[in-house]
Design a protein around this motif. Structure first.
Motif, PDB file in Angstrom:
ATOM      1  N   UNK A 158       0.854  -1.199   0.000  1.00  0.00           N
ATOM      2  CA  UNK A 158       0.000   0.000   0.000  1.00  0.00           C
ATOM      3  C   UNK A 158       0.880   1.236   0.000  1.00  0.00           C
ATOM      4  N   UNK A 159       0.745   2.042  -1.043  1.00  0.00           N
ATOM      5  CA  UNK A 159       1.492   3.308  -1.173  1.00  0.00           C
ATOM      6  C   UNK A 159       2.997   3.103  -0.993  1.00  0.00           C
ATOM      7  N   UNK A 160       3.510   2.015  -1.545  1.00  0.00           N
ATOM      8  CA  UNK A 160       4.952   1.738  -1.536  1.00  0.00           C
ATOM      9  C   UNK A 160       5.545   1.706  -0.131  1.00  0.00           C
ATOM     10  N   UNK A 161       4.753   1.285   0.837  1.00  0.00           N
ATOM     11  CA  UNK A 161       5.262   1.146   2.199  1.00  0.00           C
ATOM     12  C   UNK A 161       5.293   2.424   3.010  1.00  0.00           C
ATOM     13  N   UNK A 162       4.692   3.481   2.499  1.00  0.00           N
ATOM     14  CA  UNK A 162       4.632   4.724   3.281  1.00  0.00           C
ATOM     15  C   UNK A 162       3.654   4.541   4.435  1.00  0.00           C
ATOM     16  N   UNK A 163       3.885   5.204   5.553  1.00  0.00           N
ATOM     17  CA  UNK A 163       2.932   5.136   6.662  1.00  0.00           C
ATOM     18  C   UNK A 163       1.574   5.679   6.210  1.00  0.00           C
ATOM     19  N   UNK A 164       0.522   4.891   6.421  1.00  0.00           N
ATOM     20  CA  UNK A 164      -0.819   5.251   5.978  1.00  0.00           C
ATOM     21  C   UNK A 164      -1.820   5.145   7.119  1.00  0.00           C
ATOM     22  N   UNK A 165      -2.995   5.666   6.860  1.00  0.00           N
ATOM     23  CA  UNK A 165      -4.086   5.629   7.816  1.00  0.00           C
ATOM     24  C   UNK A 165      -4.870   4.336   7.647  1.00  0.00           C
ATOM     25  N   UNK A 166      -4.933   3.525   8.690  1.00  0.00           N
ATOM     26  CA  UNK A 166      -5.769   2.329   8.783  1.00  0.00           C
ATOM     27  C   UNK A 166      -5.746   1.442   7.542  1.00  0.00           C
ATOM     28  N   UNK A 167      -4.600   1.285   6.912  1.00  0.00           N
ATOM     29  CA  UNK A 167      -4.493   0.406   5.756  1.00  0.00           C
ATOM     30  C   UNK A 167      -5.118   0.966   4.491  1.00  0.00           C
ATOM     31  N   UNK A 168      -5.597   2.192   4.559  1.00  0.00           N
ATOM     32  CA  UNK A 168      -6.176   2.835   3.374  1.00  0.00           C
ATOM     33  C   UNK A 168      -5.049   3.518   2.588  1.00  0.00           C
ATOM     34  N   UNK A 169      -5.374   3.971   1.451  1.00  0.00           N
ATOM     35  CA  UNK A 169      -4.393   4.682   0.625  1.00  0.00           C
ATOM     36  C   UNK A 169      -4.388   6.172   0.979  1.00  0.00           C
ATOM     37  N   UNK A 170      -4.226   6.424   2.250  1.00  0.00           N
ATOM     38  CA  UNK A 170      -4.132   7.775   2.800  1.00  0.00           C
ATOM     39  C   UNK A 170      -2.815   7.897   3.543  1.00  0.00           C
TER      40      UNK A 170
END
Length: 76
Positions: free
Chosen positions: A14-26
């Motif tokens: 998800x998003x190339x391993x960037x820290x995201x919100x709750x597994x979403x693409x945020x």
């Protein structure tokens, strides 16, 4: 803070391993960009109903840890 930080996920798929919100693409960085642009929490939540107030707080806490040279694991 520990409970809030559970909202931040890091997944290489998800998003190339960037820290995201709750597994979403945020990515956290997008939340910080929105705040930095001058949007209020209320405006962000109104424009993006899939987000919750706690997601914004979690993002801020995550960045705070990062700036201190810590990680989520340091809080757990």
């Amino acid at each position: 803070m520990k409970e809030l930080l559970k909202r931040i996920t890091i997944d290489q798929e998800i998003c190339h391993g960037k820290p995201c919100i709750r597994g979403m693409r945020w990515p956290v960085e997008v939340i910080i960009d929105l705040l930095g642009s001058g949007m209020t929490n209320e405006e962000i939540l109104e424009d993006h109903p899939e987000l919750e107030k706690e997601d914004i707080l979690a993002s801020l806490n995550f960045v705070n840890l990062y700036l201190k040279g810590q990680t989520i694991k340091d809080v757990a």
